[in-house]
Write a protein that holds these residues in place. Structure first.
Motif, PDB file in Angstrom:
ATOM      1  N   THR A 156      69.943 -13.738  25.957  1.00 33.74           N
ATOM      2  CA  THR A 156      70.332 -15.115  25.630  1.00 33.74           C
ATOM      3  C   THR A 156      69.359 -16.149  26.181  1.00 33.74           C
ATOM      4  O   THR A 156      69.353 -17.295  25.737  1.00 33.74           O
ATOM      5  N   THR A 170      85.610 -10.122  37.846  1.00 40.36           N
ATOM      6  CA  THR A 170      84.732  -8.990  37.535  1.00 40.36           C
ATOM      7  C   THR A 170      84.823  -7.934  38.623  1.00 40.36           C
ATOM      8  O   THR A 170      84.883  -6.731  38.336  1.00 40.36           O
ATOM      9  N   VAL A 174      79.865  -9.197  30.164  1.00 40.15           N
ATOM     10  CA  VAL A 174      80.992  -9.029  29.249  1.00 40.15           C
ATOM     11  C   VAL A 174      81.426  -7.565  29.229  1.00 40.15           C
ATOM     12  O   VAL A 174      80.603  -6.661  29.044  1.00 40.15           O
ATOM     13  N   SER A 197      88.139 -17.443  39.279  1.00 42.42           N
ATOM     14  CA  SER A 197      86.723 -17.157  39.512  1.00 42.42           C
ATOM     15  C   SER A 197      86.272 -15.970  38.670  1.00 42.42           C
ATOM     16  O   SER A 197      86.838 -14.874  38.760  1.00 42.42           O
ATOM     17  N   LYS A 198      85.269 -16.181  37.859  1.00 41.09           N
ATOM     18  CA  LYS A 198      84.739 -15.120  37.009  1.00 41.09           C
ATOM     19  C   LYS A 198      84.161 -13.984  37.849  1.00 41.09           C
ATOM     20  O   LYS A 198      84.333 -12.797  37.522  1.00 41.09           O
ATOM     21  N   SER A 199      83.514 -14.326  38.961  1.00 38.95           N
ATOM     22  CA  SER A 199      82.913 -13.286  39.796  1.00 38.95           C
ATOM     23  C   SER A 199      83.983 -12.412  40.437  1.00 38.95           C
ATOM     24  O   SER A 199      83.851 -11.180  40.487  1.00 38.95           O
ATOM     25  N   GLY A 240      81.571 -22.950  41.335  1.00 41.51           N
ATOM     26  CA  GLY A 240      81.151 -22.347  40.079  1.00 41.51           C
ATOM     27  C   GLY A 240      79.677 -21.999  40.005  1.00 41.51           C
ATOM     28  O   GLY A 240      79.217 -21.486  38.982  1.00 41.51           O
ATOM     29  N   GLU A 275      78.861 -15.239  33.423  1.00 41.07           N
ATOM     30  CA  GLU A 275      79.272 -15.510  32.048  1.00 41.07           C
ATOM     31  C   GLU A 275      78.684 -14.486  31.080  1.00 41.07           C
ATOM     32  O   GLU A 275      79.264 -14.194  30.032  1.00 41.07           O
ATOM     33  N   THR A 276      77.522 -13.950  31.431  1.00 39.35           N
ATOM     34  CA  THR A 276      76.874 -12.984  30.534  1.00 39.35           C
ATOM     35  C   THR A 276      77.367 -11.558  30.773  1.00 39.35           C
ATOM     36  O   THR A 276      76.974 -10.643  30.042  1.00 39.35           O
ATOM     37  N   ASP A 332      79.550 -18.297  39.673  1.00 39.71           N
ATOM     38  CA  ASP A 332      80.283 -17.834  38.490  1.00 39.71           C
ATOM     39  C   ASP A 332      79.481 -18.000  37.198  1.00 39.71           C
ATOM     40  O   ASP A 332      79.652 -17.232  36.247  1.00 39.71           O
ATOM     41  N   SER A 333      78.608 -18.985  37.165  1.00 34.92           N
ATOM     42  CA  SER A 333      77.848 -19.222  35.947  1.00 34.92           C
ATOM     43  C   SER A 333      76.988 -18.014  35.581  1.00 34.92           C
ATOM     44  O   SER A 333      76.699 -17.793  34.403  1.00 34.92           O
TER      45      SER A 333
END
Length: 721
Positions: free
Chosen positions: A322, A136, A475, A131-133, A465, A472-473, A468-469
């Motif tokens: 973006t 992070t 970084v 999971s990206k969240s 997801g 994505e920004t 999580d989307s």
């Protein structure tokens, strides 16, 4: 001789007198025990029989889930059985709370702390995840822990100075500052690109009613009186440290000069507003005014009134690059400004101020606004754990952890249905009102029917997801300092708020959702029920229905009630400021609200005496009155025949138990704060939320058979609808 033969034979010599002595001692001990047990029962005062601990009986229809056992524990152990419920129901239900708890505040406060502990535990485990969240969050948490261990004060001030240089030239730090280098829109846009939403004169705030609201900013002493008050000593110290750690020489009179220039600016602002400035700036607290207190204008009109400020450019700088044009196309029509003196009035006062104020002063004001936001970070970090900071930085991602690991999703559907049941009870209460005009009734019912709800979290969050989307920004680099990471978080949170206004994100990213609470948004006519309050100990799918309604049904009714409190009643079903009451009904409502104001002002609170201010708390009191009445109506519709019992209350009257359960939400220790602090609070005291509110309810007096004229059954009751 065998080993067995070698073992000595025990010699028993029991004299008859010894046997008689043992028997007498055993008999006397048994008699003493029985006497103690009997006295324990008979020593209770006669009036406390209603709160005597019910004996346990065998019954197959008893809720024995761990959640029900916790609830039974609270009912039993928090009560004070020596108190007559008709004299002081709050003490009768909550008098022993202090003996069972160490957490300050109500059990709502305790539940909020438990949620934080669960998030902390998850972060400490540092489990591998795709999971990206969550990744992070883990990165932020580890960086925070490193930051707490190391003293990197110099690095922090150097990074702040580097950020200031990105905003624009700072007169205080540049002896050769040239006003030709100043561009107001450049500096404000650069501030926005950092995720900042306060620009000295005004703030830009994405709101829950799907607007981007431009408000007059609160000109406080922190900006205008550097070093003149104790709170501003920190501001001056931080400014000096920024300059010292970046080898900038400070002129002796730089603070006095800047302060004098900013003072002139504030004087100009207040001169337009015709305020008395002779009493000193400590009395000037140029606060934002609530949106519904004045008219609003759109972006096109704002451009005409303040052509010097490129609001479109500044707002676009808040959006993720973006997808800037895509998001802007969705929010451009949602930008509004409060039409108030002096900044956004039709007289172009703000424009005049901008054109006549020295550019150096404007530059200082913008940089000072940035520094004050950094001061807030310094203050917020003190005493905060890394878990608290992580939760604050990523509230929706933290909520996802709780939902996935510590929440019974069966509660969502049950709670959602309960909202509908309580809503219907409110509608019936309005229909049966003997004083409301038919037109007013129709409008009230229409508003209640259209009131939207979010129970726990939007269904869109169930999609894998979905959250999580949005990460994505976000970084970051392993080499980023914690300060740089915090700046990225600030930018990220602002972008998510803009996404919410554009309807790309279904919930505004804020920490409020972690409170064991519910809320009502009058501008959206929206009821929000947070995850922690539809969880143990307030609510569980295993609870008997009467326990669910008594616990959170009152809270649901309370939030619905905010749509009809002294503020909420001035808004229609679409959240528009509109008076839909007939003059006669409005006058009668005010009369009934005044009864509640007077009742609270004259309430003899155990902590503060008869010194409270009913005008301050009236909206919450009105909501409480509606909450208990609507939840009681909902409860009375239940078929209790097959409802499971609560351990220890198998033979207890369910009507009485309803009020006992409802009172649990407000059990808390004695208040330790001052009366002056209490008078600033919009919520009434816990004692009043039980004794004051329940004493207005005929159903309570009937349930406990309280004599007319007793504290919990006064002759005069304050009734709303």
């Amino acid at each position: 001789m065998s080993a067995k033969d070698e073992k000595p034979t025990p010699h028993h010599n029991y004299h008859p007198l010894k046997l008689l002595g043992i028997f007498l001692i055993w008999t006397i001990s048994l008699y003493i025990a029985l006497v103690i047990i009997k006295n324990y029962d008979t020593d209770l005062p006669p009036e406390s029989t209603e709160f005597a601990r019910p004996p346990l009986i065998k019954n197959d229809n008893i809720c024995k889930s761990p959640e029900c056992i916790t609830l039974a524990h609270q009912l039993h152990n928090w009560q004070d059985i020596s108190v007559d419920p008709c004299q002081d129901f709050y003490r009768a239900a909550c008098g022993k709370y202090n003996e069972q708890n160490t957490v300050q505040g109500t059990r709502l406060s305790k539940a909020t702390k438990i949620i934080l502990n669960l998030v902390t535990e998850h972060l400490e485990k540092n489990l591998p995840t795709t999971s990206k969240s969550e990744q992070t969050m883990q990165t932020f948490y580890r960086k925070c822990q490193e930051h707490k261990k190391l003293n990197r004060e110099k690095q922090r001030y150097q990074e702040i100075f580097q950020t200031i240089n990105k905003i624009g030239p700072w007169p205080m730090a540049d002896k050769n500052w040239d006003e030709s280098s100043f561009d107001l829109n450049d500096m404000m846009s650069n501030m926005a690109s950092l995720g900042k939403t306060n620009f000295g004169f005004f703030s830009i705030e994405p709101t829950e009613d799907f607007t981007v609201k431009i408000s007059q900013y609160a000109f406080i002493e922190d900006v205008t009186r550097i070093g003149k008050t104790s709170s501003n000593e920190l501001v001056e110290t931080i400014i000096k440290n920024i300059l010292i750690f970046n080898n900038v020489t400070i002129d002796n009179g730089i603070f006095e000069e800047t302060d004098k220039n900013l003072t002139k600016l504030i004087q100009a602002v207040h001169k337009v507003k015709c305020l008395d400035i002779t009493s000193g700036y400590e009395s000037l607290n140029f606060k934002r005014v609530r949106l519904h207190s004045g008219k609003t204008i759109g972006l096109a009109e704002l451009r005409k009134r303040v052509p010097s400020v490129n609001f479109e450019r500044i707002i676009k700088s808040l959006i993720n690059p973006t997808k800037r044009e895509e998001i802007w196309s969705k929010i451009a029509g949602k930008v509004i400004a409060e039409e108030q003196e002096p900044l956004f009035s039709n007289a172009k006062n703000f424009e005049t101020i901008l054109r006549t104020t020295p550019k150096r002063t404007l530059a200082d004001l913008i940089i000072y606004s940035f520094i004050i936001s950094e001061v807030d970070k310094f203050v917020n970090e003190v005493g905060k754990t890394c878990a608290e900071m992580t939760l604050s930085a990523f509230p929706l991602a933290s909520l996802r952890i709780i939902v996935r690991n510590h929440f019974d999703k069966a509660n969502l559907e049950i709670a959602s249905k309960m909202v509908e049941d309580v809503r219907q009870s409110f509608i019936e209460m309005i229909e049966e009102s003997h004083w409301l005009n038919e037109e007013t009734k129709r409008n009230a019912i229409q508003k209640a029917k259209i009131m939207r709800k979010v129970v726990g979290y939007p269904k869109e969050f169930e999609i894998p997801g979905a959250l999580d989307s949005f990460f994505e920004t976000f970084v970051t680099s392993p080499d980023d300092s914690f300060f740089k990471l915090m700046r990225s978080v600030e930018r990220f949170k602002t972008e998510r708020s803009i996404d919410f206004v554009a309807s790309s994100l279904q919930m505004l990213s804020k920490q409020d959702y972690f409170e064991a609470n519910a809320s009502y948004n009058l501008l959206r006519n929206l009821l929000i029920l947070n995850i922690p309050i539809i969880n143990d100990p307030f609510f569980d799918s295993t609870y008997p229905d009467y326990a669910k309604i008594a616990s959170i049904g009152e809270i649901l009714g309370h939030e619905i009630g905010h749509g009809f409190d002294t503020d909420g009643r001035m808004f229609d079903e679409n959240g528009k400021n509109k008076n839909w009451w007939t003059p006669e009904d409005s006058a009668e409502y005010d009369k009934r609200a005044q009864c509640l104001i007077d009742q609270y002002s004259n309430f003899n609170d155990p902590d503060f005496g008869k010194n409270l201010n009913g005008s301050k708390t009236i909206d919450e009191v009105v909501a409480d009155v509606i909450g208990i009445n609507t939840s009681w109506r909902t409860y009375k519709k239940l078929n209790l025949v097959n409802e499971p019992k609560i351990i220890g209350f198998e033979d207890y009257d369910t009507d009485k138990l309803f009020f006992r359960l409802a009172a649990l939400n407000w059990c808390k220790p004695r208040s330790t704060h001052s009366l002056s602090e209490q008078l600033t609070k919009r919520h009434p005291t816990s004692s009043f939320r039980v004794n004051g509110i329940f004493s207005n309810t005929k159903s309570f007096a009937e349930a406990y058979n309280c004599p007319v004229g007793s504290p919990m059954n006064p002759v005069k009751k304050c009734e709303l609808f």
